[in-house]
Design an enzyme around this catalytic site. Structure first.
Site, PDB file in Angstrom:
ATOM      1  N   THR A 170       0.775  -1.247   0.000  1.00  0.00           N
ATOM      2  CA  THR A 170       0.000   0.000   0.000  1.00  0.00           C
ATOM      3  C   THR A 170       0.804   1.293   0.000  1.00  0.00           C
ATOM      4  O   THR A 170       0.227   2.370  -0.164  1.00  0.00           O
ATOM      5  CB  THR A 170      -0.880   0.034   1.261  1.00  0.00           C
ATOM      6  OG1 THR A 170      -0.044  -0.257   2.400  1.00  0.00           O
ATOM      7  CG2 THR A 170      -1.999  -0.978   1.201  1.00  0.00           C
ATOM      8  N   GLU A 171       2.119   1.239   0.194  1.00  0.00           N
ATOM      9  CA  GLU A 171       2.875   2.446   0.532  1.00  0.00           C
ATOM     10  C   GLU A 171       2.663   3.610  -0.439  1.00  0.00           C
ATOM     11  O   GLU A 171       2.527   4.768  -0.030  1.00  0.00           O
ATOM     12  CB  GLU A 171       4.371   2.110   0.627  1.00  0.00           C
ATOM     13  CG  GLU A 171       4.779   1.422   1.905  1.00  0.00           C
ATOM     14  CD  GLU A 171       4.483  -0.066   1.923  1.00  0.00           C
ATOM     15  OE1 GLU A 171       4.841  -0.741   2.901  1.00  0.00           O
ATOM     16  OE2 GLU A 171       3.886  -0.577   0.951  1.00  0.00           O
ATOM     17  N   VAL A 172       2.641   3.327  -1.745  1.00  0.00           N
ATOM     18  CA  VAL A 172       2.527   4.428  -2.710  1.00  0.00           C
ATOM     19  C   VAL A 172       1.213   5.190  -2.561  1.00  0.00           C
ATOM     20  O   VAL A 172       1.135   6.367  -2.929  1.00  0.00           O
ATOM     21  CB  VAL A 172       2.679   3.924  -4.166  1.00  0.00           C
ATOM     22  CG1 VAL A 172       4.105   3.468  -4.427  1.00  0.00           C
ATOM     23  CG2 VAL A 172       1.682   2.811  -4.485  1.00  0.00           C
TER      24      VAL A 172
END
Length: 267
Positions: free
Chosen positions: A136-138
């Site tokens: 999920t980071e982006v």
């Protein structure tokens, strides 16, 4: 909030169970959970008869990635303080990755962000049929820098280039298809499926297992020692991205439950 963010126990067979224990926030990691994992790994390393480690998460979800409220609190600190946070996060995953005994992860519910790195660092991963995954980071203007090597080991560069760029969610069967998990079972059968794998591992020679794992790691992305210059660079990238304007906007979008305002000049 849970008094002990990480629990562990060791049975007479030498099987340790390490439990992520922040169910009130879906086991999202913060400094307490990271330090708890590091402490558990240190204590387990002292056990002379340790044979297998089983990793699980309390509650409905296995691990929801970073606690973004905590990340937002870390951001205003110095670059050095942010690097220290990223280094500890990296070490927690890498110690699990390089543990010289077999590791088994049992995944139910959500497994997001850093959670995908955690399971990529385990030798055997079994998912319940209700498991849901996402790198999920982006989505929050961050990067998954410190878990990219483990993800590349687990699912290959081609799949990382899709799922770490889209941040999309995918289910247990897709996770098995791309190699992130080995088996998918009904939720009610998750513990039994894990127990079956543990029994299989206990039937094998401990020294042969350790050597086999070591040899496999020597040829992997994730096998680099944690003081390797390449990993130091990933830690710096991971921490620096947290302090950018884009990350500020991404974390604000999470807190305000809205889409990020990318490319509008407001980030």
């Amino acid at each position: 909030m849970s008094a002990n963010p990480v629990l562990w126990s060791l049975d007479q067979r030498g099987v340790a169970t390490v439990t992520l224990n922040r169910p009130e926030v879906n086991n999202a990691y913060d400094a307490g959970l990271i330090n708890g994992v590091l402490a558990a790994m240190a204590e387990l390393g002292k056990q002379p008869h340790l044979r297998v480690v089983v990793l699980r998460g309390n509650g409905k979800h296995f691990q929801a990635g970073a606690d973004l409220k905590w990340i937002n609190a870390v951001r205003p600190g110095s670059a050095e303080e942010n690097e220290t946070v990223s280094q500890a996060t990296f070490e927690a995953v890498q110690r699990l990755n390089t543990l010289p005994i077999p590791t088994v992860a049992l995944v139910q519910g959500g497994c997001f962000g850093g959670g995908t790195g955690i399971i990529s660092a385990c030798d055997v991963v079994i998912a319940a049929d209700n498991a849901l995954f996402s790198i999920t980071e982006v989505r929050w203007g961050l990067t998954a820098a410190i878990i990219i090597p483990q993800l590349c080991d687990a699912i290959g560069v081609r799949q990382v280039r899709r799922y770490a760029l889209t941040g999309e969610r995918f289910g247990a069967e897709d996770a098995r298809r791309i190699g992130l998990v080995h088996d998918v079972v009904p939720l009610a059968d998750l513990e039994a499926a894990g127990a079956k794998v543990v029994e299989q591992l206990l039937g094998n020679g401990p020294e042969a297992l350790a050597e086999t794992k070591r040899l496999a790691m020597e040829s992997s992305f994730g096998g680099m020692p944690f003081d390797d210059e390449a990993y130091k660079r990933l830690v710096k990238l991971h921490s620096a991205k947290r302090q950018t304007a884009e990350a500020s906007e991404g974390l604000a979008s999470f807190a305000e439950k809205r889409a990020g305002k990318w490319g509008t000049g407001k980030a």
